[in-house]
Design a protein around this motif. Structure first.
Motif, PDB file in Angstrom:
ATOM      1  N   VAL A 241      31.084   4.574  33.237  1.00 28.92           N
ATOM      2  CA  VAL A 241      30.720   3.170  33.060  1.00 28.92           C
ATOM      3  C   VAL A 241      31.208   2.739  31.681  1.00 28.92           C
ATOM      4  O   VAL A 241      31.516   3.566  30.826  1.00 28.92           O
ATOM      5  N   GLY A 242      31.293   1.418  31.458  1.00 29.80           N
ATOM      6  CA  GLY A 242      31.781   0.946  30.163  1.00 29.80           C
ATOM      7  C   GLY A 242      31.557  -0.541  29.992  1.00 29.80           C
ATOM      8  O   GLY A 242      31.148  -1.247  30.923  1.00 29.80           O
ATOM      9  N   LEU A 243      31.842  -1.043  28.792  1.00 27.69           N
ATOM     10  CA  LEU A 243      31.681  -2.457  28.488  1.00 27.69           C
ATOM     11  C   LEU A 243      32.860  -3.250  29.043  1.00 27.69           C
ATOM     12  O   LEU A 243      34.011  -2.837  28.927  1.00 27.69           O
ATOM     13  N   LEU A 244      32.550  -4.417  29.657  1.00 23.30           N
ATOM     14  CA  LEU A 244      33.565  -5.308  30.204  1.00 23.30           C
ATOM     15  C   LEU A 244      33.176  -6.754  29.880  1.00 23.30           C
ATOM     16  O   LEU A 244      31.993  -7.060  29.744  1.00 23.30           O
ATOM     17  N   PRO A 245      34.162  -7.667  29.775  1.00 23.74           N
ATOM     18  CA  PRO A 245      33.819  -9.068  29.511  1.00 23.74           C
ATOM     19  C   PRO A 245      33.100  -9.707  30.690  1.00 23.74           C
ATOM     20  O   PRO A 245      33.477  -9.494  31.844  1.00 23.74           O
ATOM     21  N   LEU A 246      32.066 -10.476  30.405  1.00 18.42           N
ATOM     22  CA  LEU A 246      31.374 -11.229  31.445  1.00 18.42           C
ATOM     23  C   LEU A 246      32.228 -12.422  31.875  1.00 18.42           C
ATOM     24  O   LEU A 246      32.890 -13.047  31.050  1.00 18.42           O
ATOM     25  N   GLY A 247      32.222 -12.732  33.162  1.00 18.23           N
ATOM     26  CA  GLY A 247      32.971 -13.875  33.662  1.00 18.23           C
ATOM     27  C   GLY A 247      34.387 -13.557  34.064  1.00 18.23           C
ATOM     28  O   GLY A 247      35.041 -14.379  34.685  1.00 18.23           O
ATOM     29  N   ARG A 248      34.890 -12.391  33.705  1.00 19.48           N
ATOM     30  CA  ARG A 248      36.232 -12.003  34.127  1.00 19.48           C
ATOM     31  C   ARG A 248      36.169 -11.496  35.561  1.00 19.48           C
ATOM     32  O   ARG A 248      35.358 -10.636  35.888  1.00 19.48           O
ATOM     33  N   PRO A 249      37.026 -12.022  36.447  1.00 19.71           N
ATOM     34  CA  PRO A 249      37.033 -11.518  37.819  1.00 19.71           C
ATOM     35  C   PRO A 249      37.304 -10.015  37.839  1.00 19.71           C
ATOM     36  O   PRO A 249      38.207  -9.527  37.163  1.00 19.71           O
ATOM     37  N   GLY A 294      34.753 -28.278  22.954  1.00 18.07           N
ATOM     38  CA  GLY A 294      33.624 -27.954  23.828  1.00 18.07           C
ATOM     39  C   GLY A 294      33.460 -26.455  23.949  1.00 18.07           C
ATOM     40  O   GLY A 294      34.211 -25.683  23.343  1.00 18.07           O
ATOM     41  N   PRO A 295      32.477 -25.999  24.727  1.00 11.78           N
ATOM     42  CA  PRO A 295      32.281 -24.558  24.888  1.00 11.78           C
ATOM     43  C   PRO A 295      33.441 -23.915  25.624  1.00 11.78           C
ATOM     44  O   PRO A 295      34.047 -24.526  26.509  1.00 11.78           O
ATOM     45  N   LEU A 296      33.781 -22.705  25.239  1.00 17.59           N
ATOM     46  CA  LEU A 296      34.851 -21.973  25.917  1.00 17.59           C
ATOM     47  C   LEU A 296      34.390 -21.607  27.319  1.00 17.59           C
ATOM     48  O   LEU A 296      33.279 -21.117  27.503  1.00 17.59           O
ATOM     49  N   PRO A 297      35.195 -21.879  28.347  1.00 15.32           N
ATOM     50  CA  PRO A 297      34.790 -21.496  29.703  1.00 15.32           C
ATOM     51  C   PRO A 297      34.503 -20.007  29.782  1.00 15.32           C
ATOM     52  O   PRO A 297      35.208 -19.193  29.190  1.00 15.32           O
ATOM     53  N   THR A 298      33.443 -19.657  30.510  1.00 16.54           N
ATOM     54  CA  THR A 298      33.086 -18.248  30.634  1.00 16.54           C
ATOM     55  C   THR A 298      33.566 -17.648  31.939  1.00 16.54           C
ATOM     56  O   THR A 298      33.349 -16.474  32.182  1.00 16.54           O
ATOM     57  N   ARG A 299      34.211 -18.457  32.812  1.00 21.09           N
ATOM     58  CA  ARG A 299      34.741 -17.915  34.049  1.00 21.09           C
ATOM     59  C   ARG A 299      36.218 -18.263  34.158  1.00 21.09           C
ATOM     60  O   ARG A 299      36.655 -19.355  33.783  1.00 21.09           O
ATOM     61  N   ASP A 300      36.971 -17.322  34.668  1.00 24.49           N
ATOM     62  CA  ASP A 300      38.381 -17.531  35.016  1.00 24.49           C
ATOM     63  C   ASP A 300      39.313 -17.692  33.822  1.00 24.49           C
ATOM     64  O   ASP A 300      40.500 -17.894  34.008  1.00 24.49           O
ATOM     65  N   TRP A 301      38.790 -17.594  32.569  1.00 26.82           N
ATOM     66  CA  TRP A 301      39.709 -17.795  31.440  1.00 26.82           C
ATOM     67  C   TRP A 301      40.711 -16.676  31.319  1.00 26.82           C
ATOM     68  O   TRP A 301      41.762 -16.839  30.724  1.00 26.82           O
ATOM     69  N   LEU A 302      40.420 -15.511  31.919  1.00 21.37           N
ATOM     70  CA  LEU A 302      41.379 -14.408  31.901  1.00 21.37           C
ATOM     71  C   LEU A 302      42.147 -14.279  33.211  1.00 21.37           C
ATOM     72  O   LEU A 302      42.991 -13.419  33.343  1.00 21.37           O
ATOM     73  N   ARG A 303      41.827 -15.145  34.198  1.00 27.01           N
ATOM     74  CA  ARG A 303      42.406 -14.949  35.524  1.00 27.01           C
ATOM     75  C   ARG A 303      43.929 -14.887  35.535  1.00 27.01           C
ATOM     76  O   ARG A 303      44.516 -14.057  36.229  1.00 27.01           O
TER      77      ARG A 303
END
Length: 311
Positions: A241-249, A294-303
């Protein structure tokens, strides 16, 4: 005091060897010694003393080296101020981690170079520690770096950093048997698991060890991986297991759980040498790298980008 001699003293404080200073400045060791002796006469204090076959700075030498950082930065700034409205032109050397380059730099380069055709942007990929060293050595003009709130980066006094954006990280675990998505992770429940960390930067391992210590265990680091996609492959395969960014698909079979008390937050930075931010090409880029309104989007910004660690 001659600023060239101050630069030699500052380099000696960093490298610790007359030979290394001579090599760095393409001088002979004798010339370096003579210039530092002249600086000592100007300052009317002893700056260096023998240390076996080497030399070291005296307390007065260390204090003058600290002052040299400010003095040399002020001189750089003064030179730039002589023509602050010049048309930006020249080669801008940018280094940083892959996602920072993709998200913060590449979107602004087409408009920048169209408006200022005299700017030539050269991009290289580096982890933060590598980029900091290159900036200190004046081999980069701008670094895009990151750290974690649980593992803050230590900057050299010759550097300055401006935060750009933040994104929370969570705990990546196999989907089967994991709590529902959106639930908070009980990290101690994974104390006996093998753990996966970044192979090119130690910041996430420091953050992980801090989390584990607060939860009362020492993580067993089994894998060091540079690609987030490969981290996910290992998680799906049951290898850790390990740390991963939240919101990244993520791929099927991987769940990223929220972390709290404490949370893990990655912050990105634009880092430059002190006194250089007004150099017209660098200033033109920095103005376009300001944090989003504005706030940085937390979903799909790495898609759009293949997964890799922030480095």
């Amino acid at each position: 005091m001659d600023p060239r001699r101050l630069q030699l003293l500052l380099t000696l404080s960093r490298l610790g060897s007359m030979r290394a200073v001579a090599d760095a400045h393409h001088l002979t060791t004798s010339t370096v010694s003579q210039q530092l002796a002249a600086l000592a006469r100007e300052a009317k204090v002893t700056l260096i003393e023998p240390d076996g076959r080497r030399v070291r700075l005296t307390p007065a030498g260390r204090r003058l080296a600290d002052h040299a950082v400010t003095i040399l930065a002020a001189l750089d700034s003064a030179r730039l101020d002589l023509d602050p409205h010049a048309e930006p032109a020249g080669t801008l050397r940018v280094g940083g981690f892959a996602t920072g380059i993709r998200v913060s730099l590449l979107p602004v380069v087409p408009e920048l170079t169209a408006r200022y055709p005299g700017i030539d942007v050269v991009v290289s990929e580096y982890e933060p520690v590598e980029a900091f060293r290159l900036l200190v050595d004046d081999d980069l003009d701008l670094a895009l770096t990151y750290d974690y709130n649980l593992a803050p980066a230590a900057l050299s006094p010759v550097l300055e950093a401006v935060p750009l954006w933040k994104i929370p990280w969570g705990l990546g675990v196999p989907q089967q048997g994991a709590p529902e998505v959106g639930g908070q992770a009980d990290i101690s429940a994974y104390a006996g698991q093998p753990w996966i960390v970044n192979s090119r930067n130690s910041a996430d391992e420091v953050a992980l060890r801090t989390l584990a210590a607060l939860a009362g265990f020492t993580p067993r680091i089994s894998h060091q991986i540079d690609s987030l996609d490969l981290v996910e492959d290992l998680i799906v395969g049951g290898y850790g297991v390990g740390l991963l960014p939240l919101g990244r698909p993520t791929m099927a079979g991987v769940t990223v759980l929220d972390l709290a008390d404490p949370s893990v937050v990655l912050t990105t930075y634009a880092v430059t040498r002190r006194g250089r931010a007004d150099w017209p090409p660098l200033r033109a880029v920095l103005e376009r790298l300001r944090p989003p309104s504005g706030p940085l989007p937390t979903r799909d910004w790495l898609r759009p980008f293949p997964g890799s660690y922030p480095g």
